[in-house]
Design an enzyme around this catalytic site. Sequence first.
Site, mmCIF file in Angstrom:
data_model
loop_
_atom_site.group_PDB
_atom_site.id
_atom_site.type_symbol
_atom_site.label_atom_id
_atom_site.label_comp_id
_atom_site.label_asym_id
_atom_site.label_seq_id
_atom_site.Cartn_x
_atom_site.Cartn_y
_atom_site.Cartn_z
ATOM 1 N N ASP A 18 -0.991 -1.409 -3.019
ATOM 2 C CA ASP A 18 -0.956 -2.653 -3.808
ATOM 3 C C ASP A 18 -0.342 -2.427 -5.189
ATOM 4 O O ASP A 18 -0.790 -2.994 -6.190
ATOM 5 C CB ASP A 18 -2.373 -3.229 -3.985
ATOM 6 C CG ASP A 18 -3.141 -3.358 -2.687
ATOM 7 O OD1 ASP A 18 -2.501 -3.634 -1.658
ATOM 8 O OD2 ASP A 18 -4.370 -3.187 -2.695
ATOM 9 N N GLU A 215 -0.969 -13.537 1.103
ATOM 10 C CA GLU A 215 -1.689 -12.895 0.007
ATOM 11 C C GLU A 215 -0.688 -12.109 -0.846
ATOM 12 O O GLU A 215 0.512 -12.256 -0.688
ATOM 13 C CB GLU A 215 -2.777 -11.954 0.549
ATOM 14 C CG GLU A 215 -2.239 -10.831 1.406
ATOM 15 C CD GLU A 215 -3.314 -9.884 1.916
ATOM 16 O OE1 GLU A 215 -4.505 -10.081 1.595
ATOM 17 O OE2 GLU A 215 -2.956 -8.926 2.636
#
Length: 361
Positions: A18, A215
Amino acid sequence: MRQQVLNPCLPENEYIPDVEPYIFGNRVYLYGSHDRFGAPMFCMNDYVCWSAPLDDLGNWKYEGVIYRKNQDPKNRLGLRLLFAPDVVRGTDGRYYLYYAFDFMGIMGVAVCESPCGVFRFLGHIRHADGTLYGRKKGDGFPFDPAVLVDDDKRIYLYAGFGTAVPAIVTGGKKLEFQGGYAMELEEDMLTIKGEPKLLFPNHGEDSFQEHEFFEASSIRKYDGTYYFVYSSRHNHELCLAVSDRPMEGFRFAGTLISNGDLFLNGNTDEEHAANYIGNNHGGLLKLKNEYYIFYHRQTNRSSYSRQVCAERIPVDENGTFLQAEMTSCGLNGGPLEGRGVYGARIACNLWSREGTGRYDC
């Protein structure tokens, strides 16, 4: 001597997915969530930071732990997990860390005078009446925050989740899973100005068809253009949307990377991807007039041991971004030297006799 840069680009015992890359001063800083080898779940460790000189991206320095999950007063026992964060330099010169705890449904902010910590808790994202964002009827789900301080010093926050399940009830309130939201913040970096706006619905947008928002919000502004990177409903790819305005007008601009090279050269078969696939999340970095996409690959035959990689984004004659191919040398500026010994983890094409597929969670 300048070191070669491998993919994954951090040491083999580090699991940072991420990732959001930023240039502060003369260094590139990497912020992300923090997986643990052999863990039963995502993001079990505290946030750390790594940095490298702009001219030597193989020379990564461990900056240490920058924020611990139990620093937030709503998580004193440390039971909730720190999911994907973002960092921005505020108008006051300080650095602000935005985060969300797994599926708790709130977003927190921490602050520090240095880009590499240690950050201290500041507060939670809230409406003007003091209600925490995520606790008011109609709020989008507070997930994967991305933040931008614009050239005019206005502050924008992006967050959201877009599953097939339309909503959940938490804290006695209904939270919507309708897609990605954008909102402007006050100068305090915490309070929402006006009303959040559903900017990236998870269905019904013709230009995003087949690549709707799921997302992993990430935002950048380069040369007057807003670049929004996100993970689509396919889960393994990072897509791009662009606009000349921060809260409207975004149009789909293609796939930047897939951690199985799907959609590259027309291949859409997950069972014959170039690698085993899993979720994806990352950010865009402009470096010396070239653009790079940071992303992660799954390792150790698990969804919970992810490592950061990066690739240079090819650009066509019109300046349009094209999908990058996975390599073992994305930041290296060219192929690796054809001598010596390389670890097996740098293999970017990997499959079994039966083909590939998704890692089981």
